[in-house]
Design a protein around this motif. Structure first.
Motif, mmCIF file in Angstrom:
data_model
loop_
_atom_site.group_PDB
_atom_site.id
_atom_site.type_symbol
_atom_site.label_atom_id
_atom_site.label_comp_id
_atom_site.label_asym_id
_atom_site.label_seq_id
_atom_site.Cartn_x
_atom_site.Cartn_y
_atom_site.Cartn_z
ATOM 1 N N GLU A 131 0.737 -1.310 0.024
ATOM 2 C CA GLU A 131 -0.266 0.095 -0.273
ATOM 3 C C GLU A 131 0.785 1.403 0.232
ATOM 4 N N VAL A 132 0.004 2.657 -0.595
ATOM 5 C CA VAL A 132 0.944 3.780 -0.834
ATOM 6 C C VAL A 132 1.328 4.338 0.504
ATOM 7 N N THR A 133 2.289 4.618 0.842
ATOM 8 C CA THR A 133 2.644 5.512 2.089
ATOM 9 C C THR A 133 3.679 6.610 1.154
ATOM 10 N N ARG A 134 3.516 7.016 0.079
ATOM 11 C CA ARG A 134 4.115 8.418 -0.458
ATOM 12 C C ARG A 134 4.507 8.578 -1.757
ATOM 13 N N VAL A 135 3.444 9.579 -2.007
ATOM 14 C CA VAL A 135 3.357 10.149 -3.629
ATOM 15 C C VAL A 135 4.243 11.095 -4.140
ATOM 16 N N SER A 136 4.797 10.479 -5.223
ATOM 17 C CA SER A 136 5.663 12.212 -5.333
ATOM 18 C C SER A 136 5.041 12.358 -7.286
ATOM 19 N N LEU A 137 4.224 13.689 -6.998
ATOM 20 C CA LEU A 137 4.559 13.908 -9.274
ATOM 21 C C LEU A 137 5.026 15.369 -9.824
ATOM 22 N N VAL A 138 5.547 15.051 -10.533
ATOM 23 C CA VAL A 138 6.749 16.422 -10.741
ATOM 24 C C VAL A 138 6.186 16.927 -12.293
ATOM 25 N N ASP A 139 5.579 18.286 -12.901
ATOM 26 C CA ASP A 139 5.832 18.740 -13.994
ATOM 27 C C ASP A 139 6.989 18.358 -15.229
ATOM 28 N N LEU B 212 1.986 12.367 2.313
ATOM 29 C CA LEU B 212 2.290 10.762 3.064
ATOM 30 C C LEU B 212 0.753 10.764 2.722
ATOM 31 N N VAL B 213 0.967 9.884 3.231
ATOM 32 C CA VAL B 213 -0.092 9.022 2.945
ATOM 33 C C VAL B 213 0.223 7.389 3.760
ATOM 34 N N LYS C 59 7.756 4.790 11.672
ATOM 35 C CA LYS C 59 5.872 4.901 12.099
ATOM 36 C C LYS C 59 6.467 6.091 12.581
ATOM 37 N N LYS C 60 7.058 6.685 12.765
ATOM 38 C CA LYS C 60 6.845 8.308 13.778
ATOM 39 C C LYS C 60 6.621 9.124 12.815
ATOM 40 N N MET C 61 6.866 9.129 10.691
ATOM 41 C CA MET C 61 6.160 10.419 10.319
ATOM 42 C C MET C 61 4.591 9.922 9.911
ATOM 43 N N LEU C 62 4.725 9.248 10.013
ATOM 44 C CA LEU C 62 3.279 8.996 9.433
ATOM 45 C C LEU C 62 1.960 8.970 10.637
ATOM 46 N N LEU C 63 2.837 8.750 12.339
ATOM 47 C CA LEU C 63 1.207 9.007 12.979
ATOM 48 C C LEU C 63 0.549 10.693 12.640
ATOM 49 N N PRO C 64 1.136 11.689 12.703
ATOM 50 C CA PRO C 64 0.345 12.852 12.708
ATOM 51 C C PRO C 64 -0.730 12.637 11.156
ATOM 52 N N VAL C 65 -0.222 11.063 9.895
ATOM 53 C CA VAL C 65 -0.760 11.661 8.456
ATOM 54 C C VAL C 65 -2.194 11.353 8.786
ATOM 55 N N LYS C 66 -3.004 12.501 7.836
ATOM 56 C CA LYS C 66 -4.339 12.360 7.758
ATOM 57 C C LYS C 66 -4.747 11.795 6.358
#
Length: 641
Positions: free
Chosen positions: A138-146, A156-157, A175-182
């Motif tokens: 499952e996705v935890t981070r997504v990046s898109l560039v032009d 972060l996801v 784990k610490k990075m994803l704790l506050p992610v909504k």
């Protein structure tokens, strides 16, 4: 030895031809052992003999060598617009891309980017990092560039399912990075759908995995792992391509995990480079050689680390990798292999086991039976000796094989009436296969027709099916020419039919030239267990022939009968008598050699990969192509597919 030896002494190579199903032609070698083990392989910065030059650490090839590059074979040499490099629907299906309407894509979000693509359509780089959950990836981070490299999205996801492994080493996510992610996957899907123009082209490296994780479907993609084509379905890593093509270091070990924005930008720039520079420029980079030298540099670095200070080998190992031509031994060492070598000729390449080198094939066999089971990779060299492969002997063997093949391809039909129709004869015999020549024989009381076919199967079918038939108003006899060389013809043809390579092969002739392999697949779909259908092409014109079969021997016969090599007549005529005296002894030597290989083969463990090479001959006096035989020994003592 060469392919010539295999077919000249075909009946003597009883074990080899009955065990090994897979056969392929080898380029003739001037010094096979040197090329295999890398003797004298330290090269100058420029090596025009190999078609390689070294400039600023890059390996650049001459244009004459580019035609074999998989990139040129796939795209040609001319520059094309970006629409030429987007994956077709079939390519997307083949590479597991989510497709609209596919059963496995229920619930996937469609980007609705349905506008017609042009070469001016905007490019966007996309990359995702995943973690392992109870659901899977499952996705935890997504990046898109032009297209300008500006980051439009870097989020972060938080997955819906319980995270089993954050894969921090690769994703950089903790784990610490994803704790506050909504942010959830549905939020990202909505944002991507709004951000992408209706004619957007997504670019990524193995982008199918990213779209699968995003649960999104997009109709127009460029996959850089497929764009920079390689042989045998292999793919270059993004990190290597970024360094080799763009000169950029990404995914550095000092960083914690991959940066998806960095990876997305690298993939986008790689696609832009390919489109702007064209396939020819990319092929000139010689990426395969660069990858090999990079791996060899790692091997040299490891070797150097093991050397004591001041060791004389240190300087040689620290030479730039592009100064050395990679050899087979070095490539093995890249994978941690240390081969066992047993043979007559002593070799000075480091890392080879050279103890107790033997001087006879029998001694080599005895050592092999003892040592091969203890080695993971073994190279056993048997030899007939230089006295049996002298140039004049090879010329004589070649002429004898050429003559015998011609006789085996030739049949005589008749007798016919004086006023017979030659056109109807040609039509009737043409149904058996492609005809090379057709001549009326008038020296006999009644006319006969001499027919020479292009393939052995056609001549055999004509003998079996038309002998005693009524053709052009006459009941005819069909037979082969009777000469001393043809007395064992029936035995040889029978053995060819029973050859493991020809098992289950059906030969079909008299086909319309407009038929394609797809048409034939439909025609023969009623046959059960049809594995392969082969429609051969003319080796000169490239057009399909009017026959359909599978045989390695066909190409070799064609090359023998269309060889443009100069015959050394004087040497041949002077030495033919000597050849006749020694040929019986040579036949015995070959038979004994086949027996040695049989004993060695039987001693091998099951699932052992076996490759037998006839390396061929390439010298000032002439060339003979080599032959490779390959198979995996199974429990029944026979090569499996």
């Amino acid at each position: 030895m060469s392919q010539l030896h295999f077919y000249k002494f075909y009946l003597q190579f009883r074990h080899l031809r009955k065990v090994f199903r897979h056969r392929f032609t080898l380029t003739p070698s001037a010094n096979f052992l040197a090329s295999l083990y890398g003797e004298g392989a330290n090269l100058k910065p420029q090596n025009t003999a190999q078609g390689l030059t070294s400039t600023s650490g890059e390996c650049i090839r001459r244009s004459s060598d580019l035609q074999c590059d998989p990139i040129i074979r796939k795209y040609g040499e001319k520059k094309q617009g970006l629409t030429s490099y987007t994956l077709t629907l079939e390519e997307q299906k083949k590479n597991d891309y989510p497709i609209k309407g596919s059963p496995g894509c229920n619930g996937y979000i469609y980007t609705e980017c349905d506008q017609q693509r042009t070469d001016s359509s905007p490019l966007f780089g996309l990359d995702c990092e995943m973690c392992l959950t109870a659901k899977g990836n499952e996705v935890t981070r997504v990046s898109l560039v032009d297209a300008q490299g500006q980051c439009l999205l870097n989020e972060l996801v938080k997955p819906e399912s319980t995270i089993v492994n954050y894969r921090t080493r690769f994703s950089g996510v903790t784990k610490k990075m994803l704790l506050p992610v909504k942010t959830r996957l549905a939020d990202i899907q909505t944002r991507l759908k709004k951000m992408l123009p209706h004619d957007a082209v997504l670019v990524g490296h193995s982008l199918n995995a990213d779209l699968q994780a995003l649960e999104m479907i997009h109709p127009s993609v460029i996959d850089t792992s497929l764009l920079f084509a390689r042989n045998e379905g292999q793919r270059f890593k993004l990190k290597f391509l970024a360094k080799a093509v763009l000169g950029k270091e990404i995914q550095c070990e000092q960083k914690l995990g991959h940066d998806p924005a960095e990876d997305a930008r690298a993939a986008l720039e790689l696609a832009q480079f390919f489109i702007e520079q064209g396939p020819a420029k990319v092929a000139e980079l010689n990426l395969e050689m660069l990858l090999t030298t990079e791996k060899l540099a790692e091997v040299s670095k490891n070797k150097a680390a093991l050397q004591p200070q001041g060791c004389g080998v240190q300087k040689q190992l620290n030479e730039p990798p592009h100064l050395s031509k990679p050899c087979f031994l070095d490539c093995l060492q890249v994978t941690g292999q240390k081969p066992l070598l047993l043979g007559r000729q002593e070799l000075n390449s480091s890392g080879l086991c050279q103890s107790n080198l033997s001087t006879s094939n029998k001694q080599i066999l005895q050592r092999a039976l003892e040592d091969v089971p203890l080695s993971t990779f073994s190279i056993i060299q048997f030899s007939l000796g230089p006295e049996y492969i002298a140039s004049h002997l090879l010329a004589g063997l070649c002429e004898k094989v050429r003559s015998k093949l011609t006789d085996m391809l030739t049949i005589y039909a008749g007798p016919f009436e004086e006023s017979f129709c030659l056109k109807s004869v040609k039509k009737e015999f043409g149904r058996c296969g492609p005809i090379q020549s057709l001549t009326v024989v008038t020296e006999t009381c009644q006319p006969y027709v001499c027919i020479q076919y292009e393939v052995l199967e056609a001549a055999q079918i004509a003998v079996e099916s038309l002998n005693g038939a009524e053709v052009a108003g006459s009941c005819i006899k069909v037979q082969r020419p009777v000469t001393a060389a043809m007395l064992d013809c029936d035995v040889l043809i029978k053995e060819l039919e029973l050859d493991v390579e020809n098992e289950g092969v059906i030969y079909v002739a008299g086909l319309k030239k407009s038929l394609t392999e797809t048409d034939l697949q439909e025609e023969f779909s009623q046959l059960k267990d049809l594995e392969t259908l082969f429609l051969p092409k003319d080796l000169r014109s490239g057009k399909h022939r009017n026959c359909c079969f599978l045989s390695h021997l066909w190409q070799w016969i064609w090359q023998m009968n269309h060889s443009s090599g100069k015959q050394e007549g004087n040497i041949l005529h002077e030495k033919m008598e000597q050849l006749s005296d020694s040929e019986q002894d040579l036949r015995k030597k070959v038979k004994k050699l086949d027996h040695h290989i049989k004993k060695l083969y039987r001693s091998l463990q099951s699932n052992t990969l076996c490759v037998v090479l006839f390396p061929g001959v390439n010298s000032m006096r002439g060339s003979q192509s080599g032959l490779g035989l390959m198979g995996i020994k199974d429990d029944r003592g026979r090569s499996a597919c």
